[in-house]
Design a protein around this motif. Structure first.
Motif, short mmCIF file in Angstrom:
data_model
loop_
_atom_site.label_atom_id
_atom_site.label_comp_id
_atom_site.label_asym_id
_atom_site.label_seq_id
_atom_site.Cartn_x
_atom_site.Cartn_y
_atom_site.Cartn_z
N MET A 23 -4.74 -7.50 1.54
CA MET A 23 -6.17 -7.48 1.53
C MET A 23 -6.65 -8.72 0.82
SD MET A 23 -9.23 -6.00 -0.58
CE MET A 23 -8.46 -6.73 -1.91
N THR A 24 -7.46 -9.48 1.51
CA THR A 24 -8.11 -10.62 0.89
C THR A 24 -9.60 -10.44 1.13
OG1 THR A 24 -6.18 -11.98 1.47
CG2 THR A 24 -8.15 -13.14 0.74
N TYR B 47 -1.40 -20.85 3.75
CA TYR B 47 -1.39 -19.41 3.52
C TYR B 47 -2.18 -19.07 2.26
CZ TYR B 47 2.31 -19.18 6.98
OH TYR B 47 3.02 -19.26 8.15
N VAL B 48 -2.94 -17.99 2.35
CA VAL B 48 -3.64 -17.43 1.19
C VAL B 48 -3.31 -15.94 1.16
CG1 VAL B 48 -5.49 -19.14 1.31
CG2 VAL B 48 -5.80 -16.95 2.45
N ALA B 49 -3.48 -15.34 0.01
CA ALA B 49 -3.21 -13.90 -0.08
C ALA B 49 -3.96 -13.32 -1.26
CB ALA B 49 -1.72 -13.63 -0.24
N GLY B 50 -4.51 -12.15 -1.03
CA GLY B 50 -5.12 -11.39 -2.10
C GLY B 50 -4.14 -10.35 -2.59
N ASP B 51 -4.42 -9.10 -2.34
CA ASP B 51 -3.57 -8.00 -2.77
C ASP B 51 -2.75 -7.53 -1.57
OD1 ASP B 51 -2.58 -6.08 -4.48
OD2 ASP B 51 -4.43 -4.93 -4.63
N THR B 52 -1.47 -7.31 -1.78
CA THR B 52 -0.57 -6.90 -0.70
C THR B 52 -0.01 -5.52 -1.01
OG1 THR B 52 0.02 -9.20 -0.27
CG2 THR B 52 1.51 -7.53 0.59
N PHE B 53 -0.11 -4.62 -0.02
CA PHE B 53 0.35 -3.26 -0.21
C PHE B 53 0.53 -2.61 1.16
CE2 PHE B 53 -4.19 -3.75 -0.99
CZ PHE B 53 -4.72 -3.08 0.09
N SER B 54 1.25 -1.50 1.18
CA SER B 54 1.44 -0.72 2.40
C SER B 54 0.27 0.25 2.55
CB SER B 54 2.75 0.07 2.33
OG SER B 54 2.65 1.09 1.34
N TYR B 55 0.15 0.85 3.73
CA TYR B 55 -0.88 1.87 3.92
C TYR B 55 -0.66 3.04 2.95
CZ TYR B 55 -2.86 -0.25 8.14
OH TYR B 55 -3.50 -1.08 9.02
N ALA B 56 0.59 3.41 2.72
CA ALA B 56 0.88 4.50 1.78
C ALA B 56 0.42 4.12 0.37
CB ALA B 56 2.37 4.83 1.79
N THR C 134 7.24 -5.27 9.42
CA THR C 134 7.22 -6.50 8.62
C THR C 134 5.83 -6.75 8.06
OG1 THR C 134 6.76 -7.78 10.62
CG2 THR C 134 9.07 -7.62 9.91
N GLY C 135 4.83 -6.02 8.52
CA GLY C 135 3.48 -6.19 8.03
C GLY C 135 2.91 -7.55 8.36
N VAL C 136 1.88 -7.90 7.66
CA VAL C 136 1.27 -9.22 7.80
C VAL C 136 1.16 -9.75 6.38
CG1 VAL C 136 -0.73 -10.52 8.60
CG2 VAL C 136 -0.02 -8.46 9.83
N THR D 248 -9.02 -11.40 -5.85
CA THR D 248 -9.38 -10.03 -6.16
C THR D 248 -8.33 -9.05 -5.66
OG1 THR D 248 -11.68 -10.70 -5.84
CG2 THR D 248 -11.24 -8.33 -5.88
N ASP D 249 -7.90 -8.12 -6.53
CA ASP D 249 -7.01 -7.05 -6.07
C ASP D 249 -7.87 -5.88 -5.60
OD1 ASP D 249 -7.81 -5.62 -8.34
OD2 ASP D 249 -5.91 -5.88 -9.37
N VAL D 250 -7.25 -4.92 -4.95
CA VAL D 250 -8.01 -3.83 -4.32
C VAL D 250 -8.77 -2.98 -5.35
CG1 VAL D 250 -6.15 -2.11 -4.17
CG2 VAL D 250 -7.99 -2.10 -2.49
N MET D 251 -8.18 -2.71 -6.50
CA MET D 251 -8.86 -1.88 -7.49
C MET D 251 -10.09 -2.60 -8.04
SD MET D 251 -7.34 0.92 -7.21
CE MET D 251 -8.03 1.88 -8.53
N THR D 252 -9.99 -3.89 -8.28
CA THR D 252 -11.14 -4.66 -8.74
C THR D 252 -12.22 -4.66 -7.68
OG1 THR D 252 -9.72 -6.05 -10.11
CG2 THR D 252 -11.90 -6.93 -9.58
#
Length: 116
Positions: free
Chosen positions: A1-2, A27-36, A83-85, A102-106
């Motif tokens: 999630m970015t 490449y850029v990246a925010g927070d990375t996580f699985s659906y679970a 493999t996700g994205v 920004t991470d998802v909780m923020t």
């Protein structure tokens, strides 16, 4: 999630970078996580269980086939791959340049302030 805000800031930083970045993937990246993991984060944030419904790859492929112009269905399929994205966040432009994202909780906490 970015977040869209981070995408905007990072895009501007990439365009203004010296020396200019040309002919390469950035490449850029925010927070990375699985659906679970997202469901777990949402349960923590909301303080209650969330309903989880598994959509398998066959269902997601069928959805895209039935609605080939629907970008959301394409995203669901792309992000559901085993493999996700995602890529190594340590090698992203924002990490290499020391730009915090920004991470998802923020992000969720910021949304709450906007609603309150």
């Amino acid at each position: 999630m970015t977040s869209s805000e981070d995408i905007g800031r990072l895009t501007a930083s990439i365009l203004a970078h010296k020396p200019p970045i040309q002919n390469e993937v950035v490449y850029v990246a925010g927070d990375t996580f699985s659906y679970a993991q997202l469901a777990e984060k949402m349960e923590h944030y909301l303080g209650r269980p969330v309903i989880r419904e598994l959509w398998d790859m066959d269902r997601l492929r069928a959805e895209v086939a039935a609605h080939p112009d629907d970008g959301i269905r394409k995203y669901r399929l792309a992000f559901a791959r085993d493999t996700g994205v995602a890529w190594d966040k340590k090698q992203t432009f924002n990490a290499l340049q020391g730009i915090e994202v920004t991470d998802v909780m923020t992000w969720l906490k910021r949304q709450q302030r906007h609603v309150a």
